[in-house]
Design an enzyme around this catalytic site. Sequence first.
Site, PDB file in Angstrom:
ATOM      1  NE  ARG A  32     -29.976  28.694 -48.190  1.00  0.00           N
ATOM      2  CZ  ARG A  32     -29.673  29.944 -48.530  1.00  0.00           C
ATOM      3  NH1 ARG A  32     -29.869  30.922 -47.672  1.00  0.00           N
ATOM      4  NH2 ARG A  32     -29.176  30.216 -49.729  1.00  0.00           N
ATOM      5  CG  ASP A  33     -30.948  28.852 -37.907  1.00  0.00           C
ATOM      6  OD1 ASP A  33     -30.120  29.213 -37.049  1.00  0.00           O
ATOM      7  OD2 ASP A  33     -32.021  28.283 -37.623  1.00  0.00           O
ATOM      8  CB  ILE A  34     -33.202  24.051 -38.999  1.00  0.00           C
ATOM      9  CG1 ILE A  34     -34.083  22.959 -39.578  1.00  0.00           C
ATOM     10  CG2 ILE A  34     -33.524  24.319 -37.538  1.00  0.00           C
ATOM     11  CD1 ILE A  34     -33.861  21.589 -38.956  1.00  0.00           C
ATOM     12  CG  ASN A  93     -27.078  34.244 -29.355  1.00  0.00           C
ATOM     13  OD1 ASN A  93     -27.033  35.460 -29.342  1.00  0.00           O
ATOM     14  ND2 ASN A  93     -27.968  33.570 -30.082  1.00  0.00           N
ATOM     15  CD  GLU A 103     -32.501  27.796 -28.782  1.00  0.00           C
ATOM     16  OE1 GLU A 103     -32.500  27.149 -29.846  1.00  0.00           O
ATOM     17  OE2 GLU A 103     -33.421  28.568 -28.455  1.00  0.00           O
ATOM     18  CB  VAL A 104     -26.377  24.640 -30.861  1.00  0.00           C
ATOM     19  CG1 VAL A 104     -25.426  23.539 -31.320  1.00  0.00           C
ATOM     20  CG2 VAL A 104     -27.808  24.335 -31.320  1.00  0.00           C
ATOM     21  CG  HIS A 107     -23.924  28.823 -33.553  1.00  0.00           C
ATOM     22  ND1 HIS A 107     -23.788  28.047 -32.420  1.00  0.00           N
ATOM     23  CD2 HIS A 107     -25.070  29.525 -33.385  1.00  0.00           C
ATOM     24  CE1 HIS A 107     -24.805  28.273 -31.617  1.00  0.00           C
ATOM     25  NE2 HIS A 107     -25.600  29.178 -32.176  1.00  0.00           N
ATOM     26  CG  HIS A 159     -27.025  33.317 -35.212  1.00  0.00           C
ATOM     27  ND1 HIS A 159     -28.130  32.516 -35.419  1.00  0.00           N
ATOM     28  CD2 HIS A 159     -26.548  32.980 -33.993  1.00  0.00           C
ATOM     29  CE1 HIS A 159     -28.308  31.731 -34.354  1.00  0.00           C
ATOM     30  NE2 HIS A 159     -27.366  31.999 -33.478  1.00  0.00           N
TER      31      HIS A 159
HETATM   32  P1  5GP Z   1     -28.234  29.689 -30.702  1.00  0.00           P
HETATM   33  O1  5GP Z   1     -29.546  29.949 -30.036  1.00  0.00           O
HETATM   34  O2  5GP Z   1     -27.480  28.562 -30.029  1.00  0.00           O
HETATM   35  O3  5GP Z   1     -27.392  30.923 -30.877  1.00  0.00           O
HETATM   36  O4  5GP Z   1     -28.575  29.241 -32.169  1.00  0.00           O
HETATM   37  C1  5GP Z   1     -28.710  27.900 -32.552  1.00  0.00           C
HETATM   38  C2  5GP Z   1     -29.290  27.920 -33.944  1.00  0.00           C
HETATM   39  O5  5GP Z   1     -29.120  26.636 -34.507  1.00  0.00           O
HETATM   40  C3  5GP Z   1     -30.781  28.245 -33.971  1.00  0.00           C
HETATM   41  O6  5GP Z   1     -31.000  29.400 -34.779  1.00  0.00           O
HETATM   42  C4  5GP Z   1     -31.407  26.979 -34.546  1.00  0.00           C
HETATM   43  O7  5GP Z   1     -32.510  27.250 -35.401  1.00  0.00           O
HETATM   44  C5  5GP Z   1     -30.254  26.347 -35.283  1.00  0.00           C
HETATM   45  N1  5GP Z   1     -30.329  24.886 -35.360  1.00  0.00           N
HETATM   46  C6  5GP Z   1     -30.537  24.033 -34.311  1.00  0.00           C
HETATM   47  N2  5GP Z   1     -30.539  22.754 -34.736  1.00  0.00           N
HETATM   48  C7  5GP Z   1     -30.324  22.806 -36.083  1.00  0.00           C
HETATM   49  C8  5GP Z   1     -30.217  21.796 -37.084  1.00  0.00           C
HETATM   50  O8  5GP Z   1     -30.329  20.594 -36.840  1.00  0.00           O
HETATM   51  N3  5GP Z   1     -29.992  22.216 -38.365  1.00  0.00           N
HETATM   52  C9  5GP Z   1     -29.846  23.545 -38.680  1.00  0.00           C
HETATM   53  N4  5GP Z   1     -29.609  23.843 -39.966  1.00  0.00           N
HETATM   54  N5  5GP Z   1     -29.945  24.526 -37.751  1.00  0.00           N
HETATM   55  C10 5GP Z   1     -30.179  24.162 -36.465  1.00  0.00           C
END
Ligand code: 5GP
Length: 114
Positions: A30-32, A88, A96-97, A101, A103
Amino acid sequence: MPEETVFRKIINKEIPSDILYQDDYVTAFRDIAPQAPTHILIIPNKLIATVNDIEIEDEQLIGKMYTVAKNIAKQQGIAKSGYRLIMNCNQDGGQEVYHIHLHLLGGKQLGNLL
Ligand code: 5GP
């Protein structure tokens, strides 16, 4: 070599997360910061930093991410109502990460993206 991210720690269970599925290739949790009632991330256990870094040899792995996503959507009861899968890429894509991944978003009418 791309740098490891927080998702490596989630895969290795070094930090807590709500993992819904894990096998030798893929992890889903699950997304945080959920953007919808159901917001789950499906990631490869192998570090691939961005979509730009996907190689031919990764095609089966990427396909498996989608199979896991649709199975989880069914388990979460949103397969019939519908959901959105988004990946993304880089800054303009809102990444961001830097560990790819998928979503999985659902549980409400998501509205138009385009
Ligand atoms: P991006 O913007 O890279 O497509 O999405 C990164 C996602 O990772 C975001 O929706 C963010 O909430 C989620 N995320 C970032 N750090 C963590 C974490 O430590 N744990 C979890 N479960 N989700 C994370």
